[in-house]
Each structure stands twice: as C-alpha cells, then as structure tokens.
Design a protein around this motif. Structure first.
Motif, PDB file in Angstrom:
ATOM      1  N   TRP A  27      80.518  51.151  -9.844  1.00 26.44           N
ATOM      2  CA  TRP A  27      80.703  50.617  -8.689  1.00 26.44           C
ATOM      3  C   TRP A  27      80.310  49.056  -8.539  1.00 26.44           C
ATOM      4  O   TRP A  27      79.614  48.506  -9.283  1.00 26.44           O
ATOM      5  N   GLU A  38      95.234  58.990  -8.693  1.00 30.26           N
ATOM      6  CA  GLU A  38      93.898  58.649  -8.123  1.00 30.26           C
ATOM      7  C   GLU A  38      92.784  58.623  -8.915  1.00 30.26           C
ATOM      8  O   GLU A  38      91.780  58.499  -8.751  1.00 30.26           O
ATOM      9  N   GLU A  92      92.239  47.925 -14.607  1.00 33.08           N
ATOM     10  CA  GLU A  92      92.507  48.217 -13.062  1.00 33.08           C
ATOM     11  C   GLU A  92      92.459  46.554 -12.744  1.00 33.08           C
ATOM     12  O   GLU A  92      91.724  45.918 -12.880  1.00 33.08           O
ATOM     13  N   CYS A 132      90.127  52.619  -8.850  1.00 36.00           N
ATOM     14  CA  CYS A 132      89.836  51.508  -7.680  1.00 36.00           C
ATOM     15  C   CYS A 132      90.845  50.448  -7.603  1.00 36.00           C
ATOM     16  O   CYS A 132      91.506  50.127  -8.748  1.00 36.00           O
ATOM     17  N   ASN A 133      90.977  49.630  -6.723  1.00 33.50           N
ATOM     18  CA  ASN A 133      91.590  48.352  -6.784  1.00 33.50           C
ATOM     19  C   ASN A 133      90.462  47.411  -6.384  1.00 33.50           C
ATOM     20  O   ASN A 133      89.931  47.109  -5.527  1.00 33.50           O
ATOM     21  N   PRO A 134      90.238  46.854  -7.818  1.00 33.22           N
ATOM     22  CA  PRO A 134      88.904  45.845  -7.626  1.00 33.22           C
ATOM     23  C   PRO A 134      89.296  44.568  -7.062  1.00 33.22           C
ATOM     24  O   PRO A 134      90.589  44.053  -6.989  1.00 33.22           O
ATOM     25  N   TYR A 142      81.880  56.617 -12.821  1.00 27.27           N
ATOM     26  CA  TYR A 142      82.092  55.557 -11.857  1.00 27.27           C
ATOM     27  C   TYR A 142      81.384  54.206 -11.822  1.00 27.27           C
ATOM     28  O   TYR A 142      80.379  54.199 -12.366  1.00 27.27           O
ATOM     29  N   PHE A 172      94.509  52.135  -2.311  1.00 30.12           N
ATOM     30  CA  PHE A 172      93.306  52.313  -1.647  1.00 30.12           C
ATOM     31  C   PHE A 172      93.144  53.782  -1.645  1.00 30.12           C
ATOM     32  O   PHE A 172      94.252  54.676  -1.906  1.00 30.12           O
ATOM     33  N   HIS A 200      98.308  55.811  -3.248  1.00 23.31           N
ATOM     34  CA  HIS A 200      98.291  55.795  -4.763  1.00 23.31           C
ATOM     35  C   HIS A 200      99.314  56.752  -5.289  1.00 23.31           C
ATOM     36  O   HIS A 200      99.647  57.711  -5.007  1.00 23.31           O
ATOM     37  N   ASN A 228      87.491  56.464  -1.644  1.00 24.62           N
ATOM     38  CA  ASN A 228      86.238  55.649  -2.289  1.00 24.62           C
ATOM     39  C   ASN A 228      86.454  54.085  -2.214  1.00 24.62           C
ATOM     40  O   ASN A 228      85.640  53.157  -2.574  1.00 24.62           O
ATOM     41  N   ASP A 229      87.710  53.671  -1.888  1.00 26.52           N
ATOM     42  CA  ASP A 229      88.066  52.222  -1.941  1.00 26.52           C
ATOM     43  C   ASP A 229      88.886  51.915  -0.814  1.00 26.52           C
ATOM     44  O   ASP A 229      90.251  51.599  -1.101  1.00 26.52           O
TER      45      ASP A 229
END
Length: 503
Positions: free
Chosen positions: A501, A285, A362, A302-304, A499, A266, A282, A269-270
């Motif tokens: 989102w 990044e 990811e 990100c960590n989706p 990015y 994380f 992380h 942003n996440d």
C-alpha cells in the motif's frame, strides 16, 4: 496512434543484415540440413563474436511509415504458408516498417531440411505507399500463425511473433491482451533496459493430423544470444512448451526468464484519478505465484504514482503468472476492449530453477495505451558469460491457472480512505473450501510490516457465495507490506493475499 490502436489494428489486418555468419545467412534458395542443434550452434557462434546491430535499412517509402500507412500494408491470405496444402496450421507474414524495421529471416523446415521463406513484394498490397521493386529481398517484420480454435472450418489467429522478442497468443473464445517475451535484460534498472531481438525463425511443417506446431527462434542482443524452441498447442487453453538456451556475452546480472508484460490502468483497489464510465481497465488484475514452499500468493496489481519493483524470493518455483480473474462484462463495461475476454498467462517451470525471485515491475501511467506491468523470474546471481544456461518451461494462455487449487481465492480488493492515516481494506474471497463453514470457526489473519491493523472482520458474503474480510490500516509510514489469509484453526482456507500500500 496508441497501444490499443496498434494491438487492435494489427489484429484487424486481414489475413494479411544481421544474420549469423553461417550457411543460413548465405542461403538464397538452397535447402540446408536442420535439427534443433543448428539454432543452438548459431547462438553459440553469435555469443562468441562482437554484437552486430540488426539490418534496419528499408527503401525510402517504407523507412518512415506512420501507423496508418503501415496498417494499409496487407498480406494476401491466398499466399499464406501451407494454405494450399490444407494443413492444420497456416502462417502469414508482416511486412517491415513502422516500429518493425529490423529484418527477420524465416525458414520452412521439411524433412530435416530448412529452406528460406522467400520475400515477395507481390504477396502484399501497399495501399498508398509505393511498393518496393519486384526483385527486392527485404525479409519480414514478423509472422502470425492461424489454426482452427473456435470453429473446425475457420482458421482463427492463434499467435503473433512481432517486435523484439515479443509474442502473444489466445485460446478459444479470447481476444489478445498481454504479451510474453523471450528474455529481458535489466528491466526496471536505473541504467535502462536492453531489448533482445528474435532475428530468425525456423517453422517446422506440421503433418496433416498435427495438433501442435514447432517454431525455433534465434535471439540476439548486445549482451546475450539464445536459441528457443516453441511447441505450440491451441485449445481451450493454448500451451507453449518452451526450451531456451541462453549464451551471455557478458555476465548478466539482471536476466528475466519467462517474462510477460501487461497493462493495468485502474481497478477497485486503485481507482482512476479522472472520472471514467468504466469500473476497471486492465489486461491483467493480479500476479499469482505458486512458490516452492507450497504457498499460493495473490498480489493485486496497481498503477503507482512512482515506479514500484517487488521481489518474491523463492527456490524452485512451481509457477507464476499475470492473471485476469474477473470474467464478467459488468466489471468493465467496455464494449470495444472486452477486457473480460483477455487471456491470463501462467508460466510453469519444468525442472528445478534454483534460487531467485519472481519480480514484479509496476510503472506509473496516465493512459491505458501503455503496457506498464512486467513480471519474470530472475535467478540468484548472474548468468555467467561464455556459459550455456538451459531453461524449460510451459506457458499457458487461457482463462486461469492450469491446475485447480483447493484453496479459496481472493476475487476483489477494495480500498477506501477514511482519514489521512486510516485506510479500509475490503477483500472478497470465494471457493468451495468456504462453503458450509461455521462463521465462528473462520478467522482472518492480517499482518503488516509497519503501522497497526484494527477491526479485522470476516463474515459470509451470500451475494458471492463466499466470504468478505475487512480491516483498517492505521499508519503514516508508507509504503506498507500487507499479508492476509483466511484460517480455520491452524488450517489455511485461502491463498495468501499480499499487497503493497502506497497512498
């Protein structure tokens, strides 16, 4: 046992038959003539024959080691290769066991002759595990190279080759973080991934005044064989010059070149779902890309919630890498992991690589112990069976990209929820190109493939000596692809922020 324990534990160990049917497979103590063409010929021979699974048989006490038992198996530093010769590099070996059961054959190359490095059980201490018989010939699980990096009179651990085709390295003042691989096959594909294996290595003996060391590797898997030559140069940035010759057994639809894997749990942003005393966790990044069109892209990781695969189409890329830009302890607050000391890894193609994509995978994770990020170059079209595919590139392990950019850079991405369909994005940008500008001359340019962008604001940020760009995204149609850049008239002031989102 978890990823952090494995990485930390292996680094903390004190300086501790599936070979090709060739003369090298049969040689016990005899020297054999060697030059780089030998490894390529072995790879061609492997690719022309049915795949044979690696030799993973071990004596019963070693066959089912857990992490703690494996960690107790320690190589004797007095037996390190070239230690007694006082050369600028030393090599220490990993025993087979735990996750590393496959036999790896290792050779020393001196004066154009290659001789097997003999396995000797007496070179290891085994803790509570019964040792193998003194005459056993088990080969090795991998090796690591030591060289003076931080002090001229101390041999730091420089790099490790251990597990499948994985390797990792550090530069001056850094700790281990992300890893590289020789080749990926079908990473992120629904049918599952294939893991090629470095099954043999040839280590060239360095001269007493050498600033680099050369390692040759033979790669094999069900679909492909390959020959690799690594020229390793330690320093403030540790550089690997890589020459790869790939020989597919079948058409490779999804081959990954210059692959790298990392961890993103994380960040701003996440943020983490659970409370955590640390503001970010992380090893990397963001993904940086210098594409063949002259653009410089920055994609925060990100960590989706679900698997995400992003493809950045390009022709003749200039470079890409998984980067750790944030270098302040305060950004992580982790005295154990020291994420601010993790290296960035930048891949620089040498020559033209043609058309393809920089791919980013990811993978969702609920723990920081998993490497859930992968990036690599995937050529357009398959690598054809029975062909020879040559790629040359340079890997830079260090604090940043190898060449400075005049463009300002995005240093932080923050996202806040204002309403169900309203997200506020706050982006910080720094760089010499932004200093002394008239605020009225700078504008943020933000685009989206869906939804609506509102309230675009760009203003100086005196606390960072940079600028801050903010905007609202109004949408109920995720996922959304966003792009942002700072401009002065028609002139780009910053790299391009890209990015995806997903709520």
């Amino acid at each position: 046992m978890n990823r952090r324990q494995v990485l930390t534990g292996l680094a903390a160990i004190p300086l501790l038959q599936s070979q090709a049917r060739s003369s090298f497979a049969q040689a016990a103590d005899k020297s054999q003539p060697f030059d780089p063409s030998v490894v390529r010929q072995l790879a061609r021979e492997l690719a022309g024959k049915p795949y044979q699974t690696p030799d993973s048989k071990l004596p019963s006490p070693l066959a089912n080691l857990n992490y703690d038992a494996y960690r107790e198996i320690r190589f004797n530093p007095e037996r390190a290769l070239w230690r007694s010769d006082h050369l600028p590099f030393q090599v220490q070996f990993f025993h087979r066991g735990f996750l590393y059961n496959n036999r790896i054959n290792i050779y020393e190359v001196t004066g154009g002759q290659a001789k097997p490095v003999p396995y000797r059980a007496g070179d290891f201490s085994f803790g509570d595990t019964p040792p193998p018989s003194p005459d056993a010939d088990l080969g090795f699980g991998g090796f690591r190279i030591h060289a003076p990096i931080n002090k001229p009179d101390y041999y730091d651990e420089l790099c490790v080759f251990l597990g499948a085709s994985y390797f990792r390295a550090v530069a001056k003042g850094e700790q281990y973080g992300l890893s590289a691989r020789g080749l990926t096959v079908d990473t992120g594909q629904s049918g599952g991934e294939e893991f090629p294996l470095f099954k043999a290595f040839w280590l060239e003996r360095p001269s007493p005044d050498a600033s680099s060391m050369v390692v040759h590797a033979l790669l094999d898997s069900k679909s492909v064989a390959g020959a690799y030559r690594f020229t390793i140069r330690p320093g403030d940035t540790t550089v690997f010059d890589v020459e790869a010759a790939v020989y597919p057994r079948v058409d490779l639809q999804h081959a990954g070149l210059a692959p790298m894997t990392s961890m993103f749990f994380f960040g701003p942003n996440d943020p983490a779902d659970a409370a955590d005393f640390r503001p970010a966790v992380h090893d990397s990044e963001g993904l940086g890309i210098f594409n063949g069109r002259g653009e410089q892209l920055w994609r925060p990781l990100c960590n989706p919630r679900d698997l995400q695969i992003s493809s950045f189409a390009d022709q003749n890329p200039r470079g890409f890498g998984l980067m750790q830009r944030e270098r302040k302890f305060e950004a992580y607050q982790d005295l154990e992991s020291r994420f601010e000391m993790r290296p960035s890894l930048w891949a620089e193609p040498i020559g033209d690589w043609g058309e393809g994509v920089v791919k980013l995978v990811e993978i969702p994770t609920k723990e920081e112990v998993h490497d859930n990020i992968a990036s690599f170059w995937e050529p357009k079209g398959p690598l054809k069976a029975k062909g020879e595919h040559i790629y040359t590139y340079r890997l830079h392990w260090g604090p940043d990209t190898p060449k400075p950019s005049a463009l300002a850079r995005f240093t932080r991405t923050g996202v806040s929820a204002r309403a169900d369909n309203d997200r506020l994005f706050v982006l910080d940008i720094t760089g010499d190109k932004l200093r002394g500008l008239d605020p009225g001359a700078v504008r943020g340019q933000v685009t989206t493939n869906k939804g609506e962008i509102r309230n675009v604001v760009s203003l100086p940020n005196p606390l960072t000596d940079g600028w801050r760009l903010s905007f609202n995204l109004i949408t109920d149609q995720p996922p959304i692809e966003l792009r942002a850049i700072l401009m002065a008239g028609d002139t780009a002031l910053s790299e391009v922020w890209v990015y995806r989102w997903v709520p």
